[in-house]
Enzyme design. Sequence first.
Site, short mmCIF file in Angstrom:
data_model
loop_
_atom_site.label_atom_id
_atom_site.label_comp_id
_atom_site.label_asym_id
_atom_site.label_seq_id
_atom_site.Cartn_x
_atom_site.Cartn_y
_atom_site.Cartn_z
N LYS A 175 45.84 31.88 36.52
CA LYS A 175 45.21 32.86 37.40
C LYS A 175 45.26 34.27 36.79
O LYS A 175 46.26 34.63 36.19
CB LYS A 175 45.99 32.83 38.73
CG LYS A 175 45.42 33.64 39.83
CD LYS A 175 46.32 33.62 41.06
CE LYS A 175 47.24 34.83 41.04
NZ LYS A 175 47.77 35.21 42.37
N LYS A 214 57.80 31.97 40.84
CA LYS A 214 58.39 33.32 40.70
C LYS A 214 59.88 33.26 40.42
O LYS A 214 60.42 34.13 39.74
CB LYS A 214 58.11 34.15 41.96
CG LYS A 214 56.68 34.59 42.11
CD LYS A 214 56.55 35.72 43.12
CE LYS A 214 55.14 36.25 43.20
NZ LYS A 214 54.97 37.27 44.25
N LYS A 266 47.98 40.58 38.55
CA LYS A 266 48.36 41.96 38.25
C LYS A 266 49.71 42.03 37.55
O LYS A 266 50.05 43.04 36.98
CB LYS A 266 48.31 42.88 39.47
CG LYS A 266 48.80 42.38 40.80
CD LYS A 266 48.72 43.55 41.81
CE LYS A 266 48.36 43.18 43.21
NZ LYS A 266 49.39 42.49 43.96
P1 AMP Z 1 48.37 39.59 45.32
O1 AMP Z 1 47.85 40.16 44.04
O2 AMP Z 1 49.20 38.38 45.08
O3 AMP Z 1 48.98 40.59 46.25
O4 AMP Z 1 47.07 39.02 46.07
C1 AMP Z 1 46.30 39.76 46.98
C2 AMP Z 1 45.06 38.97 47.36
O5 AMP Z 1 44.21 38.80 46.22
C3 AMP Z 1 45.36 37.56 47.89
O6 AMP Z 1 44.44 37.23 48.92
C4 AMP Z 1 45.15 36.71 46.69
O7 AMP Z 1 44.83 35.37 47.01
C5 AMP Z 1 43.98 37.41 45.99
N1 AMP Z 1 44.00 37.16 44.55
C6 AMP Z 1 44.98 37.53 43.67
N2 AMP Z 1 44.67 37.14 42.42
C7 AMP Z 1 43.47 36.51 42.51
C8 AMP Z 1 42.61 35.87 41.55
N3 AMP Z 1 42.92 35.81 40.25
N4 AMP Z 1 41.45 35.33 41.99
C9 AMP Z 1 41.12 35.40 43.29
N5 AMP Z 1 41.88 35.97 44.24
C10 AMP Z 1 43.04 36.52 43.87
#
Ligand code: AMP
Length: 335
Positions: free
Chosen positions: A197, A115, A200
């Site tokens: 990955k 990041k 968002k």
């Molecule tokens: P974040 O979008 O970083 O706030 O992630 C929120 C939750 O979603 C966390 O537990 C991440 O590990 C999970 N997560 C985010 N992106 C993915 C992805 N592409 N595949 C699986 N889990 C994800």
Amino acid sequence: MSIILSGIQPSGSLTLGNYLGAIKNFVKFQEDLKEGDELFVFIADLHAITVPQDPTKLRDNIKKLAALYLACGLDPSKSTLFIQSEVKEHAELAYILQSITYIGELERMTQYKDKKQKQVEGVSTALLTYPILMAADILLYNSDYVPVGVDQKQHLELARNLAERFNYRYSETFKVPESLIQKTGSKIMSLQNPEKKMSKSDDNEKASIYLTDNEATIRKKIASSVTDSDNSIIFDPVNKPGISNLLSIYASCKGISIEDAVNENQNINYGIFKTRVADEVCRLLIPIQERYNSILNDNEYLNKVLDEGRDKASFFARKMMAKVNRKVGVGRKNN
Ligand code: AMP
Ligand code: TRP
């Protein structure tokens, strides 16, 4: 008696990765809760501001995430849903934990290193200390289990280390939490670059399926997802990352193993396979979207859920914070 806790940042539109890697499992745990167990699911708004956010959009995203949690099946009569910044002890405990965290431990974090590269206005201190806040989120509630996607494993390790370090220094206080990472769906990849990955914050909208994408958009994105050209449906993330990702999505949406997903899709071409994947994604997301739209319009209900969640979470958090302050020796006795 088990305590399960997890959170998601309200930093943009949630993707299918967030659902399959995180929310789907929260709902599964909720259904398995026994008498005395607790499930805390929160909106990590303090984490979101570790990188610049537009305040109006942030407020909007907080509300949308709350509605989405409910639409995905989180039930406020069984789980505690709340907004992180409304329980002040998260920031308070994070500060105390800073005093036992080494800068080197934070600088080693992969997510920080990634990041950091993307910040144009400079790197905020909060981006570096982010994993300490995450440790505070977890330790504040004496969590036993933390369901997350693979990308959060390193942060969980730090939370465990900090719990052990604090207990060693100040006597037994925190439980040492365990991460829960699912076999299938814990890392959904980008549809345009399956080595990366699904995220968002991806600038390319075609790379991610958003939970609020309509059916036509979902079908178009899956149909144009990047795959190889040899037309055999096998699970091989190294040599066939695109097809393997679609198999993971298919398996995870249907709640079956990768092996079964492979067996169900033998002897068909990629076009048909992609249509089947899209069918499963739509079957999953369309009912969620219908509920989401009606909840989002019901401010009274949303506020009631979030007020009750905040009050219950605060009750737990206050008790733990008083204990921590006592152990560390800040403030006055019995105050
Ligand atoms: P974040 O979008 O970083 O706030 O992630 C929120 C939750 O979603 C966390 O537990 C991440 O590990 C999970 N997560 C985010 N992106 C993915 C992805 N592409 N595949 C699986 N889990 C994800
Ligand atoms: N850092 C997590 C993410 O980006 C979100 C999060 C914040 C979290 N605090 C947490 C997850 C505590 C689990 C437990 O995905």
